[in-house]
Design an enzyme around this catalytic site. Structure first.
Site, PDB file in Angstrom:
ATOM      1  N   SER A 147       0.817  -1.223   0.000  1.00 23.46           N
ATOM      2  CA  SER A 147       0.000   0.000   0.000  1.00 23.46           C
ATOM      3  C   SER A 147       0.841   1.259   0.000  1.00 23.46           C
ATOM      4  CB  SER A 147      -0.933  -0.003   1.217  1.00 23.46           C
ATOM      5  OG  SER A 147      -0.192   0.046   2.417  1.00 23.46           O
ATOM      6  N   LYS A 186      -5.801   4.822   8.452  1.00 25.89           N
ATOM      7  CA  LYS A 186      -4.641   5.550   7.922  1.00 25.89           C
ATOM      8  C   LYS A 186      -4.918   7.052   7.859  1.00 25.89           C
ATOM      9  CE  LYS A 186      -2.823   1.683   5.202  1.00 25.89           C
ATOM     10  NZ  LYS A 186      -2.558   1.159   3.852  1.00 25.89           N
TER      11      LYS A 186
END
Length: 794
Positions: free
Chosen positions: A647, A690
């Protein structure tokens, strides 16, 4: 694309929740979202052929045990009740106890009847031998022998008398002596007789001695005959007594061939052991009963008692050791030695579940030595054989019991993870033959208007079952939204029942503390916040380290070749996001890419794959028709553990592009996302955590209106961000950008457009791609220059 505040949180459609509290909702009769698993369970249970046992797979917390147990209970109600199983003595082969499979409820009754029979016989048999009839017949036998002896002595005495010899019978035996004129002669008197007369008397003595010896030889034979007659009498007496007491028992169990055969053996053995019963009944030391060790062989060891069982048994064995599964043989210490018998045979879970269903945790079975092999052996052979591990491992060589195996007919249901299922499928060739049905539990439930109402009914069902307060409509909506966030998919709702139930119970606790009669949204929020607070100590420490610049994370200004990536961490049940500084360097070279994480073995294979993909994109994008004359390196700054996942590949790409083109990168933005070889952004996990991790740092330092996060557009539907981010977005203080391509991310980070190349593939000035092309062209020229200079020197 800048996302609007309403796109940051996919709220539940409250208009469709047409109720005030969960008390108004109809409860579910069965769980939702597990139709596939339920169908597999139904098929596996109904399939009569061998090998169609079940493996129920899914992650912890899905309610697998509860759902499987409920499904099996429902199925078992229509099944016939299985047999009782007993172990009894094998009188022909004492070390091989006999297994009796008899009708449910018969086992405990037979056990009581046998104990009562032995108690009765212990009293009745001695009484029978003390009875008048027995005494009379015994006296007749004794008188007959005495009569024979008297007649023998009489005949011999008459003959001796004719020879001048007297026969006298004393306590120690018979005595012979000469006599004359009715008087017994002394030795002196005998010596005074004429020699001829002495000779005649001596010959008479020898004759009588010989005949006495010959006659006496018949006495042992008569005694043996008498003993035989006594044995016959005893047997007849025993047979009459035992037959009398067992007649009703034999009549009661005459329909069962196995019990009838067993009673026949019992009857024969009791008759043959008459003295044991006579001595027991006449014992004055203590009151002897059927529980006395001497009568153990007449007991009935009821191994499986299904008298109170309705339908087929459904058993869950929480500790599936080898002995807990297949049973064991216990021992008793007597006189310094270990002894055992068939009454010390103990059942296992396979015995209890025989005729029904056995549920096991596959991980526990695999971690208990020999349990997995023992289970497979029982399933394959379709019989339960009790064998001690000591004998199997040849650790002992003493004589032990070998109980007759019990036929097995049951369904084994293993509950475990998907990983274990596929590992067993791959590495255990027998697994696929024995467990042919897989019931795969769904982790998530489609989220639409109808299903949200169905999920509300699920919440109401759990609330009612657990005795929790009614939940208001806004409370139900908040629970649905929270479980959608846990699913990490805006179109799904988590089906983890344990997590849902924990939230309901904790919200109920908060409502109780506030003395509320209902659970409201604020109680659900309080429960969620409390759960977060209990597990976020490390997260707070990490944020403090960033705020104190111990871990360097820039949230303002610009930097070369430095990008704020976003990491997703999970510690126990708590998940959170945190920013990570990703830096790169680039210089003239031959196209080498150095992933420092991989070189130091901190990078996992998926992370390494992401780095290789972005290098492939660089080559395809900027060096399709020319060499890539550069050497680059990448690193996650200030990380000291394993780095895994792809990611961060978009952030890594932007850091390298910045390093190549000397393009300043805004530190007010963070980015997360995976890229493919064409630079397209791909969805990642933990997007909400996140974003919130970077927002918390920015908020602590002060929101400037320039900060934000860049995410893949495919993750936009998954956003369920906390309220303060939505408020900051609405105020223009924090921004969420959703993009499709990595060049969009570079444009946002650099403030420069990507540009469109002309016919020759040259990008226009003022674009970041132009700067990158210029730098790569310079490096190519330098390499050619240095190569030419080197050739001239040679």
């Amino acid at each position: 694309m800048l996302l609007k505040p309403h796109q940051l949180y996919h709220a539940c459609n409250a208009k469709l929740l047409t109720f005030e509290t969960t008390a108004e909702l109809e409860h579910l009769s069965e769980t939702i979202g597990q139709e596939r698993a339920l169908e597999a369970i139904k098929f596996g249970v109904g399939m009569p052929h061998a090998g169609f046992n079940l493996y129920v797979m899914g992650s912890h917390g899905l309610g697998r045990h509860t759902l499987v147990h409920e499904a099996l209970i429902k199925q078992s109600m229509d099944a016939p009740c299985p047999l009782d199983w007993c172990y009894v003595a094998n009188f022909q082969h004492p070390n091989n106890p006999t297994a009796l499979g008899i009708l449910a409820g018969t086992g405990r009754k037979l056990q009581r009847d046998m104990a009562q029979l032995i108690d009765n016989l212990i009293q009745a048999i001695p009484a029978a031998f003390r009875g008048d009839e027995y005494q009379r017949r015994a006296k007749e036998i004794q008188e007959d022998l005495s009569q024979r002896e008297r007649e023998m002595v009489k005949r011999l005495g008459e003959k001796a008398e004719g020879l001048g010899i007297t026969l006298m019978q004393g306590p120690t035996g018979f005595t012979l002596a000469p006599f004359k004129e009715g008087k017994m002669l002394s030795t002196e008197q005998f010596d005074e007789l004429p020699e001829e007369e002495q000779k005649k008397l001596n010959e008479g003595l020898e004759t009588i001695k010989k005949q006495l010896k010959e006659t006496m030889s018949h006495i042992p034979e008569w005694q043996r005959e008498m003993q035989q007659r006594f044995s016959k009498l005893n047997r007849e007496t025993m047979e009459l007594t035992v037959t009398e007491f067992m007649a009703e028992l034999e009549k009661e169990y005459q329909q069962d061939e196995k019990i009838s055969a067993y009673l026949t053996h019992i009857k024969q053995d009791i008759i043959e052991n008459v003295d044991q019963f006579r001595l027991a009944g006449e014992s004055e030391e203590h009151n002897v009963t059927a529980l006395d060790p001497g009568f153990t062989r007449y007991r009935v060891n009821v191994l499986v008692d299904n008298a109170d069982t309705l339908g087929a048994p459904v058993i869950f064995e929480d500790n599936p050791t080898y002995q807990n599964l297949l049973g064991r043989i216990e021992h008793l210490a007597r006189m310094g030695t270990l002894q055992t018998d068939f009454t010390l045979i103990k059942l296992g879970a396979l015995h209890r579940a025989n005729g029904g269903y056995l549920i096991l945790d596959v991980e526990k079975v695999l971690t208990n030595p020999f349990a997995w092999d023992g289970l497979k052996r029982a399933i394959k052979s379709r019989e339960i054989r009790i064998e001690s591990l000591e004998r199997q491992l040849s650790l002992i060589s003493t004589i032990s019991l070998e109980p007759e195996p019990i036929p097995m007919n049951l369904k084994v249901v293993l509950v475990g993870s998907r990983e274990l299922f596929y590992l067993l499928k791959e590495y255990d060739p027998e697994f696929g033959l024995l467990f042919k049905v897989a019931a795969d539990f769904s982790e998530r439930f489609p989220r639409d208007d109808n299903n949200e109402l169905l999920y509300a009914r699920l919440i109401a069902t759990l609330q009612k079952r657990e005795g929790i307060r009614d939940i208001t409509r806004d409370g139900v909506a908040r629970i649905i939204e929270h479980n959608s966030r846990l699913a990490q998919d805006g179109d799904k709702i988590s089906l983890h029942m344990s997590t849902l139930l924990d939230l309901l119970q904790e919200a109920n606790y908060h409502a109780e503390q506030q003395k509320e009669n209902r659970i409201r949204q604020k109680d659900v929020d309080a429960a969620i916040e409390a759960q977060t607070f209990r597990g976020n100590q490390y997260q707070q420490q990490l944020q403090e380290a960033i705020q104190k610049d111990i871990i360097k994370i820039e949230t303002k200004g610009v930097q070369l070749a430095q990008v704020n990536g976003l990491s997703y961490l999970q510690l126990g049940d708590h998940t959170f996001g945190a920013p990570t500084c990703i830096s790169a360097t680039a210089r003239i070279g031959g196209g080498e890419f150095i992933d420092i994480e991989r070189e130091t073995k901190q990078g996992g294979p998926i992370h390494s794959k992401g780095v290789l993909i972005l290098t492939s994109y660089l080559g395809q994008r900027y060096a399709k028709n020319q060499p890539l004359s550069m050497t680059a390196s990448l690193v996650f700054e200030q990380t000291y553990g394993q780095i895994e996942g792809d990611s961060a590949s978009a952030a890594e790409l932007c850091a390298i592009l910045s390093a190549i083109g000397d393009i300043p990168i805004k530190q007010s933005l963070a980015i997360t996302g995976s890229i493919n070889q064409h630079g397209e952004m791909q969805a990642i996990g933990g997007v909400c955590q996140k974003i919130e991790g970077f927002f918390d740092i920015c908020k602590a330092r002060g929101l400037s209106g320039e900060q934000g996060v860049i995410i893949p557009l495919s993750n936009a539907k998954d956003l369920m961000l906390k309220q303060e981010i939505i408020e900051a977005s609405a105020a223009g203080l924090f921004h969420i950008f959703a993009i499709k391509h990595a060049e969009e991310a570079m444009a946002l980070l650099s403030g420069l457009p990507a540009g469109i190349p002309d016919e020759e593939g040259i990008y226009p000035e003022g674009t970041f791609n132009f700067l990158i092309q210029v730098k790569l062209a310079e490096w190519i020229a330098l390499r050619l220059h240095y190569a030419g200079a080197s050739m001239k020197e040679e």
